[in-house]
Write a protein that holds these residues in place. Structure first.
Motif, short mmCIF file in Angstrom:
data_model
loop_
_atom_site.label_atom_id
_atom_site.label_comp_id
_atom_site.label_asym_id
_atom_site.label_seq_id
_atom_site.Cartn_x
_atom_site.Cartn_y
_atom_site.Cartn_z
N VAL A 142 20.24 2.18 38.11
CA VAL A 142 20.37 3.32 39.31
C VAL A 142 18.71 3.32 39.86
O VAL A 142 18.47 3.44 41.06
N LEU A 143 17.55 3.38 39.19
CA LEU A 143 16.32 2.91 39.31
C LEU A 143 16.38 2.15 40.10
O LEU A 143 14.93 1.44 41.02
N GLU A 144 17.24 0.84 39.92
CA GLU A 144 16.71 -0.68 40.68
C GLU A 144 17.64 -0.59 41.97
O GLU A 144 16.80 -1.20 42.86
N ASN A 145 18.30 0.12 41.85
CA ASN A 145 18.75 0.10 43.23
C ASN A 145 19.67 1.26 44.13
O ASN A 145 20.12 0.87 45.40
N TYR A 146 19.02 2.76 43.79
CA TYR A 146 19.77 3.41 43.84
C TYR A 146 18.49 4.85 44.74
O TYR A 146 18.39 5.54 45.02
N LEU A 205 24.97 18.91 48.33
CA LEU A 205 23.82 18.56 47.71
C LEU A 205 23.20 17.18 48.14
O LEU A 205 22.44 16.63 47.67
N LEU A 206 24.75 16.29 48.28
CA LEU A 206 24.07 13.94 48.44
C LEU A 206 23.45 14.81 49.63
O LEU A 206 23.44 15.21 51.13
N HIS A 207 22.12 13.50 49.48
CA HIS A 207 21.51 12.88 50.35
C HIS A 207 22.26 12.10 51.66
O HIS A 207 23.20 11.77 51.32
N GLU A 208 21.60 12.28 52.84
CA GLU A 208 22.76 11.43 54.02
C GLU A 208 22.66 10.31 53.26
O GLU A 208 24.00 9.27 53.83
N GLU A 209 21.87 9.20 52.54
CA GLU A 209 21.93 8.22 52.33
C GLU A 209 22.70 8.25 50.87
O GLU A 209 21.89 7.26 50.06
N GLY A 210 22.42 9.18 50.24
CA GLY A 210 22.14 9.01 48.29
C GLY A 210 24.11 8.81 48.56
O GLY A 210 24.72 8.08 48.70
N VAL A 211 24.06 8.40 46.95
CA VAL A 211 24.89 8.29 46.30
C VAL A 211 25.69 8.67 44.56
O VAL A 211 24.45 9.35 44.14
N ILE A 212 27.14 8.71 45.28
CA ILE A 212 27.50 9.73 43.78
C ILE A 212 28.17 8.74 42.74
O ILE A 212 28.74 7.63 43.19
N ILE A 213 28.25 8.72 41.59
CA ILE A 213 28.40 7.86 40.33
C ILE A 213 28.77 8.94 39.34
O ILE A 213 28.59 9.12 38.48
N ILE A 214 30.49 8.37 39.26
CA ILE A 214 31.47 9.40 38.23
C ILE A 214 31.74 7.66 37.19
O ILE A 214 32.56 6.93 38.00
N GLU A 215 31.95 9.05 35.79
CA GLU A 215 32.46 8.17 34.87
C GLU A 215 33.44 9.30 34.19
O GLU A 215 33.33 9.99 34.49
N PHE A 216 34.59 8.35 34.24
CA PHE A 216 35.79 9.46 33.62
C PHE A 216 36.92 8.29 32.67
O PHE A 216 36.57 7.35 33.06
N PRO A 217 37.42 8.83 31.67
CA PRO A 217 38.94 7.97 31.50
C PRO A 217 39.70 7.81 31.96
O PRO A 217 40.25 9.31 32.78
N TYR A 218 40.64 6.98 31.95
CA TYR A 218 41.57 6.23 33.01
C TYR A 218 42.64 6.51 31.65
O TYR A 218 43.21 5.73 30.83
N LEU A 219 43.67 7.38 32.30
CA LEU A 219 44.90 7.15 31.03
C LEU A 219 45.72 6.32 31.09
O LEU A 219 46.73 6.01 29.67
#
Length: 227
Positions: free
Chosen positions: A109-113, A206-220
């Motif tokens: 996140v710190l290096e890329n976003y 809430l997201l900035h117009e140039e923002g990124v959402i990162i989601i992690e969740f288990p896949y059944l």
């Protein structure tokens, strides 16, 4: 009552009623197929203490259903989030695997976003195991954590954390007070959110117009195939 279930205390209905899921929590289709019923089950992370083996322990139906329209697999009954998460004993920092993974994610996140001064928000941030890697890096990390006891631990450690559930209303409050978020993180929390559409609306708001959402969740499918 067909669409409600009283939480069980040694088999006797008492107090709390839970709505049975009648619509998919994403697409709102009513075409649900209940394919696994594990019966009344105590809550995870609510371990009884020695000497309490015969005490009443709340149990809730653990049924799983499939939406035949969008194929989301979901729980068939919703335990009120206030019961599940306001007083929670699981601390993410106790897992060395999670600590290592989140250190790597924070670095990405710190290096890329995220640039200097950017707001980075984590939903269900627990004790700040991820955000602590971003302290002193020139950004503004903010955790959102509903468990009062865990949010206090994070704040005491210098990781700014709002003790609240994340939704569109919370998102509006953060936006008005701090501006848009350049990065929004949500790790292992989506499966615990009853109103996913409102949560995503909050993220969008809430997201900035140039923002990124990162989601992690288990896949059944992975869980099933790899046991």
């Amino acid at each position: 009552v067909p669409n409600q279930f009283a939480c069980l205390h040694q088999g006797k209905p008492k107090g709390v009623y839970m709505p049975k899921v009648t619509k998919c929590r994403i697409c709102e289709s009513e075409d649900l197929y209940f394919f696994l019923k594990l019966g009344p089950t105590p809550l995870a992370n609510r371990f009884i203490k020695p000497g309490q083996e015969n005490a009443d322990e709340p149990s809730y139906p653990l049924d799983i259903c499939l939406c035949k329209k969008c194929y989301l697999v979901q729980l068939g009954f919703i335990v009120p989030p206030e019961i599940l998460f306001r007083d929670y004993i699981y601390f993410s920092s106790t897992s060395s695997t999670i600590r290592g993974h989140f250190a790597s994610l924070a670095k990405e996140v710190l290096e890329n976003y995220a640039l200097t001064g950017d707001l980075v928000v984590e939903i269900a941030s627990n004790d700040g195991v991820l955000l602590k890697n971003m302290l002193g890096k020139g950004i503004r990390p903010l955790g959102i954590e509903p468990a009062t006891n865990i949010a206090k631990v994070a704040n005491d450690a210098g990781i700014e954390t709002l003790n609240d559930f994340f939704n569109s209303q919370t998102a509006g409050k953060i936006l008005s007070e701090r501006g848009p978020a350049k990065v929004i993180l949500a790790n292992n929390v989506f499966a615990h959110i009853p109103d996913l559409n409102d949560c995503v609306m909050g993220m969008e708001r809430l997201l900035h117009e140039e923002g990124v959402i990162i989601i992690e969740f288990p896949y059944l499918c992975d869980l099933y195939e790899n046991l």
